[in-house]
Design an enzyme around this catalytic site. Structure first.
Site, mmCIF file in Angstrom:
data_model
loop_
_atom_site.group_PDB
_atom_site.id
_atom_site.type_symbol
_atom_site.label_atom_id
_atom_site.label_comp_id
_atom_site.label_asym_id
_atom_site.label_seq_id
_atom_site.Cartn_x
_atom_site.Cartn_y
_atom_site.Cartn_z
ATOM 1 N N ASP A 117 -0.859 2.311 -1.859
ATOM 2 C CA ASP A 117 -2.244 2.648 -1.258
ATOM 3 C C ASP A 117 -3.474 2.995 -2.646
ATOM 4 O OD1 ASP A 117 -4.400 2.239 0.643
ATOM 5 O OD2 ASP A 117 -3.518 3.959 1.829
ATOM 6 N N HIS A 174 -7.062 -5.205 -6.554
ATOM 7 C CA HIS A 174 -6.239 -5.426 -6.121
ATOM 8 C C HIS A 174 -5.370 -5.839 -7.149
ATOM 9 C CE1 HIS A 174 -6.733 -4.364 -2.073
ATOM 10 N NE2 HIS A 174 -7.954 -4.705 -1.620
ATOM 11 N N LEU A 213 18.151 -6.098 -9.757
ATOM 12 C CA LEU A 213 17.550 -5.700 -9.041
ATOM 13 C C LEU A 213 17.294 -6.374 -7.528
ATOM 14 C CD1 LEU A 213 15.742 -2.494 -7.807
ATOM 15 C CD2 LEU A 213 13.295 -4.592 -9.512
HETATM 16 C C1 FPP Z 1 -3.663 -2.127 -0.495
HETATM 17 O O1 FPP Z 1 -4.827 -1.050 -1.071
HETATM 18 C C2 FPP Z 1 -3.495 -2.556 -1.045
HETATM 19 C C3 FPP Z 1 -2.419 -3.565 -0.321
HETATM 20 C C4 FPP Z 1 -3.204 -4.104 1.375
HETATM 21 C C5 FPP Z 1 -2.386 -4.705 -0.967
HETATM 22 C C6 FPP Z 1 -1.730 -3.930 -1.934
HETATM 23 C C7 FPP Z 1 -1.428 -5.405 -3.276
HETATM 24 C C8 FPP Z 1 -1.199 -5.311 -4.092
HETATM 25 C C9 FPP Z 1 -0.898 -4.029 -4.992
HETATM 26 C C10 FPP Z 1 -0.581 -6.212 -4.529
HETATM 27 C C11 FPP Z 1 0.723 -6.609 -4.864
HETATM 28 C C12 FPP Z 1 1.249 -7.812 -5.356
HETATM 29 C C13 FPP Z 1 2.370 -8.451 -4.955
HETATM 30 C C14 FPP Z 1 2.640 -9.438 -5.601
HETATM 31 C C15 FPP Z 1 3.659 -7.806 -4.284
HETATM 32 P P1 FPP Z 1 -5.893 -0.687 -0.188
HETATM 33 O O2 FPP Z 1 -6.993 -1.493 -0.497
HETATM 34 O O3 FPP Z 1 -5.801 -0.386 0.877
HETATM 35 O O4 FPP Z 1 -6.860 0.280 -0.804
HETATM 36 P P2 FPP Z 1 -8.097 1.375 -0.066
HETATM 37 O O5 FPP Z 1 -6.926 2.760 0.853
HETATM 38 O O6 FPP Z 1 -8.834 2.306 -1.515
HETATM 39 O O7 FPP Z 1 -9.116 0.944 0.586
#
Ligand code: FPP
Length: 237
Positions: free
Chosen positions: A15, A32, A126
């Site tokens: 997050d 992201h 893994l």
């Molecule tokens: C949360 O941050 C993140 C997500 C909803 C997307 C997570 C995806 C990635 C990190 C990419 C991973 C990729 C792969 C291929 C596994 P948020 O947008 O909720 O952040 P915020 O809480 O600051 O709004």
């Protein structure tokens, strides 16, 4: 750190991408993209430490409610990451799996997922599980419905029966759940599987969570006494 206390199964709620980007006056999508880079670092660190199974929450069933631009960006990012990261996974002897309702994704993304799974299927290090279009309640309901369809009406469902129908069937029990980004909740991630997991919350936003931060989490895990409902004395006997 001794390998003895390395958790077999680690799950991460990644997050904070959006806030990380906004703090830099960039669009959430920039966060992201940075998040995917961090994902690579953490996968490699887990493989190196001998973690058997790593489950990452990439996209929840609830994430569809985000602005359309962000959702389509994430979908494109997943396709791209799957293409790019197969080499890294093979280098680390990591096998890719998916948990979640994959049929909810576009054909293009579903094919990329199938291809990447196939290309890493011979690896036996893994096990990397990507939770995509995943929700813990969905997982449990799915399992219950499957058992229900196969049911002999006199038979009560046992914990083992239910666990064997969950998307995580065959994986080691969840030992450690990490959430970055400062929030302290599980958000419908692996809710059955987390019953006895140790929880670790980090204030770091996901793009700032690196291999050193992972080490801190693993060290804290190693220092905790897991009781599984017993007293401290019973555990030490
Ligand atoms: C949360 O941050 C993140 C997500 C909803 C997307 C997570 C995806 C990635 C990190 C990419 C991973 C990729 C792969 C291929 C596994 P948020 O947008 O909720 O952040 P915020 O809480 O600051 O709004």
């Amino acid at each position: 750190m001794s390998d003895i206390n390395v958790p077999k199964h680690v799950a991460i709620i990644m997050d904070g991408n959006g806030r990380w980007a906004q703090a830099k006056n960039k669009k959430r999508t920039f966060g992201h993209k940075a998040g995917v880079e961090k994902t690579r670092e953490i996968i490699e660190a887990c493989a190196e430490k001998g973690v058997e199974s790593l489950t990452l929450f990439a996209f929840s069933s609830e994430n569809w409610a985000r602005p359309e631009e962000e959702v389509s960006y994430l979908m494109e990012l997943f396709v791209l990451a799957l293409k790019r990261e197969v080499k890294m996974l093979n280098r680390n002897n990591a096998q890719l799996r998916f948990i979640g309702n994959i049929s909810g994704f576009s054909q293009k993304l579903q094919s990329s997922i199938e291809q990447a799974i196939e290309q890493t299927s011979k690896n036996d290090g893994l096990c990397l599980n990507i939770a995509a279009n995943y929700g813990g309640r969905w997982d449990i309901l799915n399992a219950v419905n499957r058992l229900n369809r196969a049911a002999d009406s006199d038979q009560s469902i046992t914990e083992d029966m239910l666990a064997s129908e969950l998307s995580t069937s065959g994986l080691p029990d969840l030992d450690l759940m990490i959430r970055t980004g400062g929030e302290k909740r599980i958000s419908n991630f692996l809710i059955w599987q987390a019953a006895y997991a140790e929880l670790y919350f980090s204030d770091k936003l996901w793009p700032d969570f690196d291999a050193l931060e992972l080490n801190v989490a693993l060290e804290e895990y190693a220092s905790r006494q897991r009781r599984f409902g017993k007293t401290g004395e019973q555990v030490c006997e």
